[in-house]
Scaffold this motif. Structure first.
Motif, short mmCIF file in Angstrom:
data_model
loop_
_atom_site.label_atom_id
_atom_site.label_comp_id
_atom_site.label_asym_id
_atom_site.label_seq_id
_atom_site.Cartn_x
_atom_site.Cartn_y
_atom_site.Cartn_z
N THR A 672 0.83 -1.22 0.00
CA THR A 672 0.00 0.00 0.00
C THR A 672 0.86 1.26 0.00
N LYS A 673 2.02 1.20 0.66
CA LYS A 673 2.90 2.38 0.69
C LYS A 673 3.50 2.64 -0.69
N ILE A 674 3.90 1.56 -1.36
CA ILE A 674 4.43 1.72 -2.72
C ILE A 674 3.32 2.18 -3.65
N GLY A 675 2.12 1.61 -3.47
CA GLY A 675 0.97 2.03 -4.27
C GLY A 675 0.67 3.51 -4.10
N SER A 676 0.79 4.01 -2.86
CA SER A 676 0.53 5.43 -2.58
C SER A 676 1.51 6.32 -3.34
N ILE A 677 2.80 5.90 -3.39
CA ILE A 677 3.80 6.68 -4.14
C ILE A 677 3.50 6.60 -5.64
N ASN A 678 3.10 5.42 -6.11
CA ASN A 678 2.71 5.28 -7.51
C ASN A 678 1.60 6.26 -7.89
N MET A 679 0.65 6.43 -6.96
CA MET A 679 -0.47 7.36 -7.19
C MET A 679 0.05 8.78 -7.33
N ILE A 680 0.95 9.18 -6.40
CA ILE A 680 1.51 10.53 -6.45
C ILE A 680 2.26 10.77 -7.75
N GLN A 681 2.96 9.74 -8.23
CA GLN A 681 3.74 9.85 -9.46
C GLN A 681 2.91 9.56 -10.71
N SER A 686 0.48 0.76 -12.05
CA SER A 686 1.30 0.12 -11.01
C SER A 686 0.61 0.20 -9.66
N ALA A 687 0.03 1.37 -9.37
CA ALA A 687 -0.67 1.55 -8.09
C ALA A 687 -1.83 0.56 -7.98
N LEU A 688 -2.60 0.42 -9.08
CA LEU A 688 -3.74 -0.50 -9.08
C LEU A 688 -3.28 -1.93 -8.80
N GLU A 689 -2.19 -2.32 -9.42
CA GLU A 689 -1.64 -3.66 -9.23
C GLU A 689 -1.25 -3.90 -7.77
N LYS A 690 -0.61 -2.89 -7.17
CA LYS A 690 -0.16 -3.03 -5.77
C LYS A 690 -1.35 -3.13 -4.81
N TYR A 691 -2.34 -2.24 -5.01
CA TYR A 691 -3.49 -2.25 -4.10
C TYR A 691 -4.31 -3.54 -4.24
N LYS A 692 -4.44 -4.06 -5.47
CA LYS A 692 -5.18 -5.31 -5.66
C LYS A 692 -4.49 -6.46 -4.94
N GLU A 693 -3.16 -6.50 -5.04
CA GLU A 693 -2.40 -7.55 -4.34
C GLU A 693 -2.57 -7.40 -2.83
N ALA A 694 -2.54 -6.15 -2.35
CA ALA A 694 -2.71 -5.91 -0.91
C ALA A 694 -4.09 -6.36 -0.44
N VAL A 695 -5.13 -6.10 -1.24
CA VAL A 695 -6.49 -6.51 -0.88
C VAL A 695 -6.56 -8.02 -0.68
N LEU A 696 -5.94 -8.78 -1.56
CA LEU A 696 -5.96 -10.24 -1.45
C LEU A 696 -5.29 -10.68 -0.15
N VAL A 697 -4.14 -10.06 0.17
CA VAL A 697 -3.41 -10.45 1.39
C VAL A 697 -4.19 -10.07 2.64
N PHE A 698 -4.72 -8.82 2.66
CA PHE A 698 -5.49 -8.38 3.83
C PHE A 698 -6.71 -9.28 4.02
N GLY A 699 -7.32 -9.72 2.91
CA GLY A 699 -8.46 -10.63 2.99
C GLY A 699 -8.07 -11.95 3.61
N THR A 700 -6.93 -12.48 3.20
CA THR A 700 -6.43 -13.75 3.75
C THR A 700 -6.18 -13.65 5.25
N LEU A 701 -5.65 -12.49 5.66
CA LEU A 701 -5.30 -12.29 7.07
C LEU A 701 -6.49 -11.88 7.93
N GLY A 702 -7.59 -11.52 7.26
CA GLY A 702 -8.74 -11.03 8.01
C GLY A 702 -8.57 -9.62 8.55
N GLU A 703 -7.62 -8.85 7.95
CA GLU A 703 -7.41 -7.46 8.38
C GLU A 703 -8.36 -6.57 7.58
#
Length: 802
Positions: A672-681, A686-703
């Motif tokens: 999400t931090k790298i995605g945030s920088i991608n958004m600024i730039q 790239s940002a979309l790719e990072k956030y989608k990957e983060a969503v999958l992981v957060f879902g797995t962890l129940g966060e």
């Protein structure tokens, strides 16, 4: 041409390495006792002898093949499972004749040098008894027990008082000078080896010994004898904690009579480590953690003593005056001597022993295999108590794997058996185990119910130690639920019991817990009061490790209410103690905290310097989790300064480590931090790719909260792409999560985002509906800055529709 030499040959000779000007400490292991007339079996011979009698026959070779199986670990588990008195160590009473190496060590002790041994035998003391006149025998001081290590912290004072100390770092069954029973020193040491050490690290030092070790090794040359670096046990973890040494000289026993002297290079100076022996690799790691030289000498150890060290350290004592003779009684062979003790070990006990070893060494499948075979054995002989034992083991194994349904089933099976046997103590353990699972699952009422049942049993049995544990567990549940008054009540009750039974260690830990409760309640003065009381106990116990933790906790209190001067004072004090212990990992953590204070003061340059210093230390130690933390902090400063490429570089470096070690939570946050920088730039793909990957992981962890935040960012990216359908889907999914976790700010923000998309898409009725619901919640939350914006949006829609 590339220099591919791994180690360079040391040009100095032995005499220049061992100059009289230097101060020496000798660390000696099992290898020194193998030469005649001592003829002690090697560590691996002892381990094999014990396994052949105490482990299931089909598992012996499996156990021996494990790289991290160590002598000390085998001893600990034998004590845990079927021999609390460690009867096999009585064999050492039969080995009474010191060899030349022991006589050398005895003589150099009388000349003011320090000797530390990890051996359980009495041969260095026997050498001293032969070296010294009988009237001075009372001045031989074996340092064995906890009380010894606290009382005799300053070896220099002992030497000046004409005493002759032998520091037995792993304890001993008996003090042969005073005839005092010191079996408890073995129990304490074995407990520390099993419970405080990291994976594969079997040579740890309890906190109360560390001041003594510092005094024994500070600014000295450490000479290591009697260790192969592989077949006895790994002392590397401790040597990596000794940055205050001047030099390490490791004597590796070899057949050659002429010394081969090598200077060990640091890890970063090597082109490749592939061709290194395990000992060379370990010494390379040690060399990389400090600014001292590491020298490896390969030679026959006894020949080395005779030819070189004797003349250097004992020039006025002719070697031919040393009488070495065999005892008249013949020492039995170890493997034969222990047969009467362990020859009749039951199969069930053997499987318990194997389970313990495999479980500790993280050989989970092997531990599971032995547990299942143990259950079959228990059923054959109708041994319900052992069956309960193995069910508990399978429960622990499944708990590690995260299979909580299976875990609960195994613990419940154990509970059912112990209830049928009316084994109240066993039932208490089962209830505690079940409570721990419910705590992990966030089912706090169920956790409390089981902990309370366990507490009732402890009260009925008058088991004060179990009562302390139960009260602490109950307090922990309340603390997690933020019911701080109830947590405090249980912690304080546990403290009263520790005072009755004199358990200062647990009292200090509980006082720390209480301090954290007061901190969470913003009662900072009370928090500091309890932390300071715990520090006072740590001082009494010689527990510098605990003191470092408590000083950092006090520092955080001052940090939180912006008393940065006091916070820095405490953090700097903790750095000094970490230096004293030689604990580089703790030092790095303290330096990181100092960096955070500087950052809070707006001194970003100083903060960056400290974070980098912490990272540099951790690079030498190699703890991946801490490296992630320090890289993240460095990345954060670069991000705040809009140095986005540098920030991304650090975040990506941390991300690679998180991937390697499988830390999903940190991986997702870094994405999400790298995605945030991608958004600024404006690198939106790239940002979309990072956030989608983060969503999958957060879902797995129940966060769920983090998953919702990432989905919201995905919605914003789709809005930039003018893909309103996907934007709506993202915001709707975000809204569902925020409603599920009852986050009113999140719900209001989601409704606003939905309203904005509908308005842009021309669906004004839906837009108004979402805006009005959002406005209502923001009004309730008294968020005026948002309510004004939404009112403007509603007015804009009304103008658009006339």
């Amino acid at each position: 041409m590339v220099d591919d030499i791994q180690f360079k040959e040391y040009k100095e000779d032995i005499e220049s390495l061992f100059t009289p000007k230097r101060r020496y400490t000798f660390l000696v292991g099992a290898g020194i006792s193998m030469d005649p007339p001592a003829n002690m079996p090697s560590a691996i011979q002892i381990v094999r002898g014990l396994l052949e009698l105490c482990a299931p026959p089909e598992e012996i070779e499996n156990l021996l093949s494990l790289e991290m199986l160590r002598y000390e670990l085998v001893v600990e588990k034998i004590q845990d499972v079927f021999d609390e008195d460690l009867k096999f160590l009585d064999y050492l009473e039969y080995v009474t004749e010191p060899n030349l190496i022991h006589m050398f060590l005895g003589n150099i002790i009388t000349r003011g040098n320090y000797v530390i041994t990890t051996n359980f035998d009495y041969l260095i003391e026997q050498a001293l008894l032969r070296v010294l006149d009988e009237e001075w025998h009372q001045d031989i001081i074996p340092i064995i027990s906890k009380e010894d290590y606290i009382f005799y912290q300053d070896p220099d004072n002992l030497i000046k008082s004409n005493k002759y100390p032998v520091y037995k770092i792993h304890g001993s069954k008996r003090n042969i000078i005073t005839s005092k029973n010191t079996k408890d020193s073995l129990i304490t040491t074995m407990s520390a080896l099993g419970k405080e050490s990291g994976e594969g690290e079997t040579f740890t030092i309890e906190p109360y010994k560390k001041t003594t070790i510092f005094n024994l090794m500070n600014k000295r040359t450490l000479v290591v004898l009697g260790y192969s670096g592989s077949d006895d046990f790994d002392i590397g973890p401790t040597l990596r904690e000794l940055p205050y040494l001047n030099r390490i000289i490791w004597i590796e026993h070899a057949q050659n009579s002429q010394p081969e002297i090598l200077k060990i290079r640091k890890r970063e100076d090597l082109i490749s480590q592939e061709d290194l022996t395990s000992l060379e690799q370990m010494l390379t790691e040690i060399s990389s953690t400090g600014d001292f030289e590491v020298i490896l000498i390969r030679i026959n150890t006894s020949k080395f003593i005779q030819t070189y060290l004797w003349n250097i350290f004992l020039p006025y004592l002719p070697m031919n005056e040393i009488n070495l003779f065999e005892s008249e009684k013949e020492t039995p062979k170890f493997s034969e001597w222990i047969k009467p003790i362990y020859g009749d070990t039951l199969n069930i006990e053997k499987y318990k022993f194997a389970c313990q070893l495999f479980y500790y060494l993280k050989e989970i499948e092997a531990a599971s295999r032995c547990s299942e075979k143990g259950i079959l054995n228990a059923e054959e002989v109708n041994d319900l108590s052992s069956k309960s034992y193995f069910f508990n083991f399978l429960g622990m194994i499944n708990q590690i794997k995260g299979n909580y349904t299976n875990t609960l089933q195994y613990y419940e099976n154990a509970l059912q058996i112990d209830e049928s046997l009316k084994d109240i103590a066993g039932k208490s353990t089962d209830l505690n185990n079940i409570g721990s699972v419910y705590l992990t699952l966030g089912k706090y009422n169920e956790a409390l119910a089981h902990y309370r049942q366990s507490l009732e049993i402890a009260e009925r049995l008058g088991d004060q130690a179990s009562k302390i544990s139960c009260l602490n567990n109950i307090g922990r549940v309340y603390e997690v639920r933020h019911e701080f008054n109830l947590a405090l009540e249980n912690y304080l009750e546990a403290v009263k019991i520790t005072e009755k039974v004199g358990d200062l260690n647990r009292k200090a830990a509980l006082l720390n817990n209480i301090g954290m409760i007061y901190k969470a309640n913003d009662e900072n003065d009370k928090a500091i009061e309890y932390y300071n009381e715990a520090i006072h106990i740590s001082d009494l116990l010689g527990d510098i490790y605990g003191k470092i933790i408590l000083l950092n906790n006090i520092g955080r209190v001052y940090d939180d209410f912006k008393n940065y001067g006091k916070a820095l004072e405490k953090y700097n004090e903790s750095v000094q103690f970490a230096d004293q212990l030689g604990d580089l990992s703790k030092k790095a953590g303290c330096i990181n905290n100092i960096g955070s204070v500087y950052l809070a003061q707006g001194k970003a340059d100083k903060a960056l310097e400290k974070y980098q210093e912490a990272l540099n230390i951790e690079e030498r130690l190699g703890d991946p989790l801490m490296k992630i933390i320090y890289l993240n902090n460095i990345g954060m400063i670069h991000n705040n300064r809009a140095n986005y490429e540098l920030a991304k570089e650090k975040y990506n470096e941390a991300l690679i480590i998180a991937n390697d070690i499988g830390d999903l939570s940190k991986k997702a946050l870094l994405l999400t931090k790298i995605g945030s920088i991608n958004m600024i730039q404006e690198e939106h793909d790239s940002a979309l790719e990072k956030y989608k990957e983060a969503v999958l992981v957060f879902g797995t962890l129940g966060e769920l909260s983090n998953k919702a935040a990432s989905l919201s960012n995905i919605g914003k990216i789709y809005e930039i792409f003018d893909n309103y359908y996907e934007a709506l889907r993202s915001y709707e999914e975000t809204l569902e999560i925020d409603q599920q976790i009852r986050d009113p700010m999140g719900i209001a923000s989601d409704l606003y985002n939905l309203g904005r998309v509908y308005a842009r898409h021309g669906e004004y009725r839906k837009a108004l509906q979402n805006y009005e619901e959002s406005l209502k919640i923001f009004d309730q939350l008294e968020q005026k800055q948002y309510t004004e914006v939404i009112k403007g949006k509603i007015e804009e829609i009304h103008r658009n529709i006339g």
